[in-house]
Write a protein that holds these residues in place. Structure first.
Motif, mmCIF file in Angstrom:
data_model
loop_
_atom_site.group_PDB
_atom_site.id
_atom_site.type_symbol
_atom_site.label_atom_id
_atom_site.label_comp_id
_atom_site.label_asym_id
_atom_site.label_seq_id
_atom_site.Cartn_x
_atom_site.Cartn_y
_atom_site.Cartn_z
ATOM 1 N N ASN A 1 91.140 68.569 70.418
ATOM 2 C CA ASN A 1 91.798 69.504 69.518
ATOM 3 C C ASN A 1 92.731 68.749 68.598
ATOM 4 O O ASN A 1 93.604 68.006 69.048
ATOM 5 N N ARG A 2 92.520 68.922 67.329
ATOM 6 C CA ARG A 2 93.391 68.306 66.340
ATOM 7 C C ARG A 2 93.801 69.370 65.346
ATOM 8 O O ARG A 2 93.058 70.303 65.065
ATOM 9 N N LYS A 3 94.986 69.216 64.839
ATOM 10 C CA LYS A 3 95.500 70.180 63.888
ATOM 11 C C LYS A 3 95.983 69.426 62.657
ATOM 12 O O LYS A 3 96.652 68.402 62.773
ATOM 13 N N LEU A 4 95.603 69.927 61.486
ATOM 14 C CA LEU A 4 96.073 69.354 60.233
ATOM 15 C C LEU A 4 97.232 70.179 59.716
ATOM 16 O O LEU A 4 97.165 71.410 59.668
ATOM 17 N N ILE A 5 98.287 69.499 59.326
ATOM 18 C CA ILE A 5 99.438 70.154 58.729
ATOM 19 C C ILE A 5 99.607 69.565 57.337
ATOM 20 O O ILE A 5 99.682 68.344 57.172
ATOM 21 N N ILE A 6 99.641 70.428 56.358
ATOM 22 C CA ILE A 6 99.770 69.984 54.976
ATOM 23 C C ILE A 6 101.104 70.486 54.443
ATOM 24 O O ILE A 6 101.387 71.681 54.453
ATOM 25 N N ASN B 1 102.407 67.032 49.288
ATOM 26 C CA ASN B 1 101.426 65.955 49.164
ATOM 27 C C ASN B 1 101.168 65.239 50.486
ATOM 28 O O ASN B 1 100.309 64.377 50.563
ATOM 29 N N ALA B 2 101.924 65.579 51.537
ATOM 30 C CA ALA B 2 101.785 64.905 52.832
ATOM 31 C C ALA B 2 100.820 65.672 53.734
ATOM 32 O O ALA B 2 100.817 66.897 53.767
ATOM 33 N N VAL B 3 99.992 64.928 54.451
ATOM 34 C CA VAL B 3 99.059 65.510 55.412
ATOM 35 C C VAL B 3 99.293 64.842 56.759
ATOM 36 O O VAL B 3 99.326 63.618 56.861
ATOM 37 N N TYR B 4 99.481 65.658 57.803
ATOM 38 C CA TYR B 4 99.708 65.152 59.150
ATOM 39 C C TYR B 4 98.581 65.636 60.045
ATOM 40 O O TYR B 4 98.174 66.790 59.973
ATOM 41 N N GLU B 5 98.101 64.763 60.906
ATOM 42 C CA GLU B 5 97.085 65.138 61.882
ATOM 43 C C GLU B 5 97.736 65.097 63.259
ATOM 44 O O GLU B 5 98.279 64.069 63.672
ATOM 45 N N ILE B 6 97.696 66.212 63.954
ATOM 46 C CA ILE B 6 98.329 66.327 65.262
ATOM 47 C C ILE B 6 97.246 66.390 66.328
ATOM 48 O O ILE B 6 96.357 67.239 66.275
ATOM 49 N N ASP B 7 97.325 65.501 67.313
ATOM 50 C CA ASP B 7 96.425 65.520 68.459
ATOM 51 C C ASP B 7 97.103 66.362 69.538
ATOM 52 O O ASP B 7 98.048 65.908 70.186
ATOM 53 N N GLU B 8 96.646 67.595 69.698
ATOM 54 C CA GLU B 8 97.307 68.530 70.606
ATOM 55 C C GLU B 8 97.233 68.085 72.064
ATOM 56 O O GLU B 8 98.171 68.298 72.824
ATOM 57 N N GLU B 9 96.145 67.468 72.476
ATOM 58 C CA GLU B 9 96.034 66.986 73.854
ATOM 59 C C GLU B 9 97.063 65.891 74.122
ATOM 60 O O GLU B 9 97.691 65.864 75.180
ATOM 61 N N LEU C 1 100.527 67.477 74.403
ATOM 62 C CA LEU C 1 100.689 68.151 75.686
ATOM 63 C C LEU C 1 100.943 67.139 76.793
ATOM 64 O O LEU C 1 101.851 67.309 77.609
ATOM 65 N N LYS C 2 100.174 66.055 76.818
ATOM 66 C CA LYS C 2 100.362 65.020 77.842
ATOM 67 C C LYS C 2 101.759 64.419 77.737
ATOM 68 O O LYS C 2 102.444 64.230 78.740
ATOM 69 N N LYS C 3 102.203 64.147 76.529
ATOM 70 C CA LYS C 3 103.533 63.578 76.320
ATOM 71 C C LYS C 3 104.610 64.525 76.837
ATOM 72 O O LYS C 3 105.539 64.105 77.522
ATOM 73 N N ARG C 4 104.472 65.829 76.514
ATOM 74 C CA ARG C 4 105.461 66.802 76.964
ATOM 75 C C ARG C 4 105.489 66.899 78.482
ATOM 76 O O ARG C 4 106.560 66.932 79.104
#
Length: 47
Positions: A2-7, A10-18, A21-24
């Protein structure tokens, strides 16, 4: 995966949800371990 793009503008971030979650969960486990150790240290001091 699962990945989420946040725009934002002009900045684009890709978040690896897994990964997030593991980090949290790792951080929560570390806090629990520190709390248990703190309580054990206080018991030893009281004895």
């Amino acid at each position: 995966m699962n990945r989420k793009l946040i725009i934002e503008g002009n900045a684009v971030y890709e978040i690896d949800e897994e990964c997030m979650l593991k980090k949290r969960l790792d951080e929560e486990k570390l806090k629990e371990d520190e709390s248990k150790n703190s309580h054990q240290d206080k018991r030893k001091e009281a004895e």
